[in-house]
Design an enzyme around this catalytic site. Structure first.
Site, PDB file in Angstrom:
ATOM      1  N   HIS A 121       9.160  -6.980 121.479  1.00 28.12           N
ATOM      2  CA  HIS A 121       9.082  -7.998 120.597  1.00 28.12           C
ATOM      3  C   HIS A 121       7.469  -8.773 120.951  1.00 28.12           C
ATOM      4  O   HIS A 121       6.720  -9.090 119.967  1.00 28.12           O
ATOM      5  CB  HIS A 121       9.965  -9.077 120.506  1.00 28.12           C
TER       6      HIS A 121
ATOM      7  N   GLN B 219      23.448  -5.144 107.682  1.00 26.53           N
ATOM      8  CA  GLN B 219      22.837  -3.995 108.140  1.00 26.53           C
ATOM      9  C   GLN B 219      24.159  -3.645 109.193  1.00 26.53           C
ATOM     10  O   GLN B 219      23.663  -2.701 109.957  1.00 26.53           O
ATOM     11  CB  GLN B 219      21.675  -3.836 108.980  1.00 26.53           C
TER      12      GLN B 219
END
Length: 357
Positions: free
Chosen positions: A53, A77
């Site tokens: 990230h 999801q």
């Protein structure tokens, strides 16, 4: 005024980012940036930030005046049998990492600044109705087919519906010049790119290289669940890719030879683990191995030297059966199944040098 010139003139950067929880707040900040002619790069995450990230945020800071990061664990999801509540939520640690990046960027006027962290509630993201995870569930969804039904989508049928829906929402809210995703989630990048193209979204999808641990394991927020025993065996997926690289370098081009090289490695290690006592083994299941076109993600029967292929796969590290006293079993005590994905670009250059991109 040209962007680079502006950065040379203005040396001051805020020492803190704005923590934003509502859509109106975020849009207010975005409008201010727009009026000031500041470009925005957006890095969507579900938190539990790791070096992968942070690499995307660094890339965004190199290419934009401001960086917005979102931290939101998106329920749509996750399938009905997947444990949404167990997903790691580590905001105190994430905040420290973001503040360290701000300090890092502050010494270089050619880098943008982390301007906002968007942390919405689920009610904020799904205002009209609670989200649903059933395959035939009701709600406002974005579906990208047939891409979303392959590979990861075959095992997780609502996953990419949730990904596309939340990404559409986030891109509509932020309206960034550029949005950043990691190559590790290669199918996700294909889905988002297709969505951006088909719905005429005015943003550029940028893909950063997979960031790996020292031994090669692709960084993932889920790695904290592995523990020492499963962590060692988890390298089997990457090692199977290396077997494919070797046979490709020796001239194999047909799918069956490449696929069999990967599966032979996976099944060999699987049998080795099954033969061990319960207190020492780490069992896993193979979900899929894919050898796909680098532009369409269509499965290939033969790989050409000119185009190469995307070699990807997924395994599920099963719960530890018999943990030992003093054993480091990872977050959750080794009781959860950990799904791991990875991919590399298969071409002649990477195969000859053994390079894992």
């Amino acid at each position: 005024m040209p962007r680079q010139l502006f950065r040379r003139i203005v040396s001051y950067k805020p020492k803190h980012f704005a923590k934003v929880t509502t859509v109106p707040e975020l849009r207010h900040l975005r409008r201010k940036a727009l009026l000031a002619q500041r470009s925005v790069g957006f890095v969507p995450t579900m938190g539990a930030l790791h070096q992968g990230h942070l690499a995307l945020i660094r890339q965004a800071a190199k290419e934009n005046d401001q960086v917005y990061v979102s931290i939101y664990v998106n329920p749509t999801q996750f399938g009905v049998n997947e444990d949404l509540s167990s997903y790691p939520r580590t905001w105190p640690e994430d905040r420290v990492k973001l503040q360290a990046l701000i300090a890092e960027f502050s010494t270089n006027n050619q880098l943008g600044q982390i301007a906002a962290v968007f942390m919405p509630s689920t009610k904020e993201m799904y205002p009209s109705a609670p989200p649903t995870s059933e395959i035939d569930g009701q709600g406002s969804f974005v579906t990208i087919t047939p891409l979303s039904a392959r590979l990861e989508g075959a095992s997780r049928p609502v996953f990419f519906r949730g990904v596309a829906t939340v990404c559409m929402k986030l891109l509509n809210i932020v309206q960034p010049e550029r949005v950043y995703f990691g190559q590790k989630d290669i199918q996700q990048t294909f889905v988002v790119k297709r969505m951006v193209q088909d719905f005429h979204l005015d943003t550029e999808v940028r893909v950063g290289s997979t960031v790996r641990e020292a031994d090669g394991l692709a960084m993932s927020s889920r790695n904290v669940y592995l523990g020492e025993r499963r962590r060692a065996v988890a390298l089997v997926l990457l090692n199977s890719f290396k077997e494919v690289q070797q046979v490709f370098a020796r001239g194999a081009r047909k799918r069956r030879y490449l696929y069999n090289a990967a599966m032979d490695k996976l099944l060999s290690v699987q049998k080795q683990q099954e033969a061990l006592p319960k207190g020492k083994r780490a069992l896993f299941e193979v979900d899929y191995i894919s050898i796909a076109d680098p532009d369409t993600l269509d499965e290939l029967e033969e790989v050409t030297v000119e185009r190469g292929a995307i070699l990807s796969g997924a395994i599920k590290m099963l719960p530890i059966e018999d943990s030992q006293e003093g054993e480091e079993t990872g977050l959750g005590g080794g009781k959860s199944t950990v799904r791991l994905i990875d991919n590399i670009r298969l071409d002649l250059l990477s195969a000859k040098v053994g390079y894992i991109p």
